[in-house]
Scaffold this motif. Structure first.
Motif, mmCIF file in Angstrom:
data_model
loop_
_atom_site.group_PDB
_atom_site.id
_atom_site.type_symbol
_atom_site.label_atom_id
_atom_site.label_comp_id
_atom_site.label_asym_id
_atom_site.label_seq_id
_atom_site.Cartn_x
_atom_site.Cartn_y
_atom_site.Cartn_z
ATOM 1 N N SER A 124 0.848 -1.209 0.000
ATOM 2 C CA SER A 124 0.000 0.000 0.000
ATOM 3 C C SER A 124 0.874 1.247 0.000
ATOM 4 O O SER A 124 0.533 2.254 -0.622
ATOM 5 N N ASP A 179 -3.633 -5.286 -6.033
ATOM 6 C CA ASP A 179 -4.708 -6.135 -6.600
ATOM 7 C C ASP A 179 -4.188 -7.518 -6.970
ATOM 8 O O ASP A 179 -4.829 -8.533 -6.686
ATOM 9 N N ALA A 194 -5.216 -11.081 -5.314
ATOM 10 C CA ALA A 194 -5.837 -12.131 -6.147
ATOM 11 C C ALA A 194 -5.044 -13.429 -6.040
ATOM 12 O O ALA A 194 -5.629 -14.516 -5.883
ATOM 13 N N LEU A 237 -7.726 -4.146 0.467
ATOM 14 C CA LEU A 237 -8.241 -3.597 -0.796
ATOM 15 C C LEU A 237 -9.131 -2.388 -0.545
ATOM 16 O O LEU A 237 -9.235 -1.492 -1.383
#
Ligand SMILES: NC(=O)c1ccc[n+]([C@@H]2O[C@H](COP(=O)([O-])OP(=O)(O)OC[C@H]3O[C@@H](n4cnc5c(N)ncnc54)[C@H](OP(=O)(O)O)[C@@H]3O)[C@@H](O)[C@H]2O)c1
Length: 355
Positions: A304, A312, A316, A347
């Protein structure tokens, strides 16, 4: 100084020849074939008749025509010719591509439009962009005894159905090769996998054609083509996207691209070796197999802060890893649940860019 030629009317023979040349150059047909029919020399035939004059000899490869002198059409033309499967005809709307094809492949007939090819061959290979395959097939009509195939990985053979008539066959021939350069692609076809579709007789011929150019034919289950192609896209472009994310994180640690490839490359190769030796599920390692929430949180904070664009992809992949770890029995469902909550929160949290 430029000499003046004869005035019009001085030489009727020459005037007629010039006029005919101008008409031909403008693409005007003064003696068009009626709709649904076609012509050989002076003789006009109904559209659905068979073509006894374009039969290859028993045991010989079919008479082949390629539509599209792009990356795939040209490389297949070279590979098939070298393998003793000559190309009779090619069609490309672009004069430069036609000339390039002719310079690389000993081809008997060269056309600007695809239609005339259908009068001269047994096997028509459509090597045109995916979006063009269907509309092009809809504009063509095969004759009895002919087969048409395309080279798309994304489309099924059924997209060629509009070109079918009685006694014709359709299929597909998709090489799992990146056709960036003609000669490299021809070499890469050796040992490559080629997905074929078609009824038994056509599939057997396409399998022979694949083997002739050194490739391994595979026959896909009906309706599975898009999934097969999506896997190929993940195996090529997907791995590149992953490498790019790895290199971005490597930069945070002070590595340039070559440094990241040097350090993480062997780890990737080792993981692939493990998957081949042990199976994919057993080859999984890392915090997701241990339920190591603290490590996961520190990764997510670092991403972050320093590389929010990678978040992302990491999340995933981590979700898929958790699923694998649970299936393997390495991770208790409760630990998996905790990690999923941490992933979802990462997220949703606003990322903190580097000041
Ligand atoms: N590239 C790869 O790595 C690769 C790998 C496996 C399979 N494929 C598949 O192979 C097929 C061809 O791909 P490619 O990479 O060879 O494409 P490409 O290099 O762009 O060549 C396509 C050819 O089709 C012709 N064409 C385009 N629009 C046309 C139209 N409306 N009517 C007639 N001809 C038309 C082109 O134009 P001109 O008529 O102007 O010459 C060109 O010769 C695609 O289905 C693709 O998915 C590609």
């Amino acid at each position: 100084m430029k000499a003046w030629g004869n005035l019009p009317g001085d030489d009727p023979e020459r005037d007629r020849a010039e006029m005919e040349a101008a008409i031909e150059a403008a693409g005007i047909d003064l003696d068009p074939v009626p709709p649904g029919a076609h012509r050989h020399d002076e003789e006009t035939s109904p559209g659905d008749h068979a073509h006894p004059h374009v039969h290859s000899r028993p045991g010989q490869p079919p008479i082949i025509g390629i539509v599209g002198a792009g990356a795939v059409g040209t490389a297949l033309g070279v590979a098939l010719t070298r393998a003793g499967w000559p190309i009779h005809a090619v069609a490309s709307r672009d004069a430069g591509r036609r000339e390039r094809f002719r310079s690389l492949v000993e081809v008997t007939r060269v056309f600007a439009d695809p239609e005339p090819i259908l009068d001269e061959v047994e096997l028509i290979i459509l090597a045109v962009p995916d979006d063009v395959v269907g509309p092009l097939a809809a504009s063509l009509r095969m004759y009895g005894g002919q087969a048409m195939i395309h080279t798309s990985g994304a489309l099924g053979a059924e997209v060629l159905m509009p070109a079918m008539a009685a006694g014709t066959q359709i299929g597909a021939f998709h090489p799992l090769v990146a056709f960036a350069d003609t000669e490299r692609a021809v070499q890469a076809l050796h040992g490559a996998t080629i997905a074929i579709e078609g009824d038994d007789q056509l599939a057997a011929m396409l399998a022979d054609m694949a083997e002739a150019i050194g490739a391994s034919p595979v026959r896909l289950a009906p309706g599975s083509k898009a999934a097969y192609h999506a896997a190929a896209v993940l195996a090529a472009g997907g791995v590149i996207a992953l490498l790019d994310a790895i290199a971005e994180l490597g930069r945070v640690a002070g590595l340039d691209e070559a440094g990241s490839l040097a350090i993480y490359g062997p780890l990737i190769e080792g993981t692939l070796d493990n998957a081949r030796a042990l199976g994919i599920r057993a080859a999984l390692t890392g915090p997701m197999t241990r339920g190591d929430v603290g490590t996961l949180e520190s990764h997510l904070t670092a991403l972050s802060t320093h590389a929010p664009g990678v978040l992302d992809l990491y999340v995933a992949a981590a979700r898929r890893e958790l699923q694998l770890a649970e299936l393997r029995g390495a991770l208790a469902p409760e630990d998996s649940r905790k990690m999923r909550i941490v992933l979802a929160a990462a997220l949703q949290a606003p990322s903190e860019p580097v000041p």
